[in-house]
Structures are given as structure tokens and as C-alpha cells.
Enzyme design. Sequence first.
Site, PDB file in Angstrom:
ATOM      1  CB  CYS A  79      -0.999  -0.072   1.153  1.00 15.15           C
ATOM      2  SG  CYS A  79      -2.478   0.889   0.811  1.00 15.15           S
ATOM      3  CG  HIS A 175      -3.383  -3.056   3.920  1.00 16.23           C
ATOM      4  ND1 HIS A 175      -2.319  -2.399   4.508  1.00 16.23           N
ATOM      5  CD2 HIS A 175      -4.103  -2.112   3.296  1.00 16.23           C
ATOM      6  CE1 HIS A 175      -2.399  -1.108   4.251  1.00 16.23           C
ATOM      7  NE2 HIS A 175      -3.478  -0.903   3.519  1.00 16.23           N
ATOM      8  CD  GLU A 177      -0.412  -5.113   6.027  1.00 13.10           C
ATOM      9  OE1 GLU A 177      -0.244  -5.818   5.017  1.00 13.10           O
ATOM     10  OE2 GLU A 177      -0.757  -3.923   5.961  1.00 13.10           O
TER      11      GLU A 177
HETATM   12  N1  GLN Z   1      -3.380   6.330   0.402  1.00 10.66           N
HETATM   13  C1  GLN Z   1      -2.354   6.173   1.378  1.00 10.66           C
HETATM   14  C2  GLN Z   1      -1.126   6.985   1.026  1.00 10.66           C
HETATM   15  O1  GLN Z   1      -1.117   7.683   0.070  1.00 10.66           O
HETATM   16  C3  GLN Z   1      -1.947   4.724   1.523  1.00 10.66           C
HETATM   17  C4  GLN Z   1      -3.020   3.963   2.224  1.00 10.66           C
HETATM   18  C5  GLN Z   1      -2.560   2.744   2.948  1.00 10.66           C
HETATM   19  O2  GLN Z   1      -1.364   2.471   3.084  1.00 10.66           O
HETATM   20  N2  GLN Z   1      -3.505   2.023   3.471  1.00 10.66           N
HETATM   21  O3  GLN Z   1      -0.167   6.942   1.719  1.00 10.66           O
END
Ligand code: GLN
Length: 192
Positions: A79, A175, A177
Site C-alpha cells: 500500500c 494489505h 498483514e
Molecule cells: N493512500 C495512502 C497513502 O497515500 C496509503 C493507504 C494505505 O497504506 N492504506 O499513503
Amino acid sequence: MPRVGVLALQGDVREHVSMLEGLDVDVVRVRHPEDLDTLDGLVLPGGESTTIAYLLNSSGIRPVLEEKITSGFSVMGTCAGLILLSSEILGGRSDQWCFGALDIAVRRNGYGRQIASFESPVNVAGVGTVPGVFIRAPKIERCADGVEVLATLDHGDGEHPVLVRHANVWGCAFHPELTQDSRVHQLFTDSL
Ligand code: GLN
């Protein structure tokens, strides 16, 4: 036993640590450049990519990690971690930097904002179906030829890669995790 770090500056560090602790690896929280010294690989967690980017600079970790990744050190970003490893950020802050370790373009919050968070099964090549938790997830909108796509997802606007790898660099839009399924982490640690 491989030693795997979790970048512990901001984000869902604890969840990655406990998932890795269930695998056959030594787990280290990385807060300072020297914490990287004895590692075989590093996980960059989800969280807020602008905050993690800021802390990578202020901690002094950025140049050391950059050099290590270029030399073949294994990293997996989930992410926000994926955003940090990418080479182009769409819809980011104008001053937002990234490592450029994966030749992909990602759109921040490309699947929508927090309220649009969703879960969907994801079919990972060579692994099978894993639960995918997408929270303000980045959407991979461009992927260079050399980047291996291990999973895609169609969330209503065509297939987009959600798990990619180029040599020592892995990126995951969701995610793993936050689930009970450790197979994505296992895939990474098996490569170390
Ligand atoms: N949108 C978030 C960012 O730009 C990332 C979201 C996440 O890691 N769950 O950092």
C-alpha cells in the site's frame, strides 16, 4: 534463518511484525539506518506515504536504503510502501518523492477514499486465492514490461495489477498483514 526488517516509522508495523513472526524468520523493527545492516530483506508497511517519506528523510534511512535497493537488497512495499517504491506517483503531493525502484505509475487513493475501502479475493500466481484488503489503496496504472504481474483485480474498471515484482523489489496494493493468510509474506521471505 533470514532476518527480515519492518520499516517502523509509521503505519501498520505491528501487523507486519506479527505476521512475519509466524514464519521462519528473525524480525527486526527498523528505525535507524544502522538497523538495515544485517538484514536480508525489508517490508515497507502501509500507512501514510507522505509521512513515511518525511520520516525516511529525517531518520537518515532514505539514502542508505536507496543504495541497498540498487545493490539488490530485497524489499516488499504494501500500500503506502508500494507508493514509496514506485517510479511515478499520480495524484500525490507536488513535493512527494519515491524510490523509483519499481517501474510503475501508481495513483494514490486510486480505488477511492477511506469510505470506499473494500475486501476482495485476489488470485496470486503460484499461490492461489488470498483475501485482499484494500484501504485507500494505490492503483497501478502503468507497469513497465520487465515488471512481473503476480495478481490483478478488476474492481469495475478493468484489470489492474495488485501484486507485482521486479527482481528484488515487490509491491502489493493491498494489505496481506491485516488478514490471517501469510502466503504473500511467505512468497517474499522464500525469495530471500
Ligand atoms: N493512500 C495512502 C497513502 O497515500 C496509503 C493507504 C494505505 O497504506 N492504506 O499513503
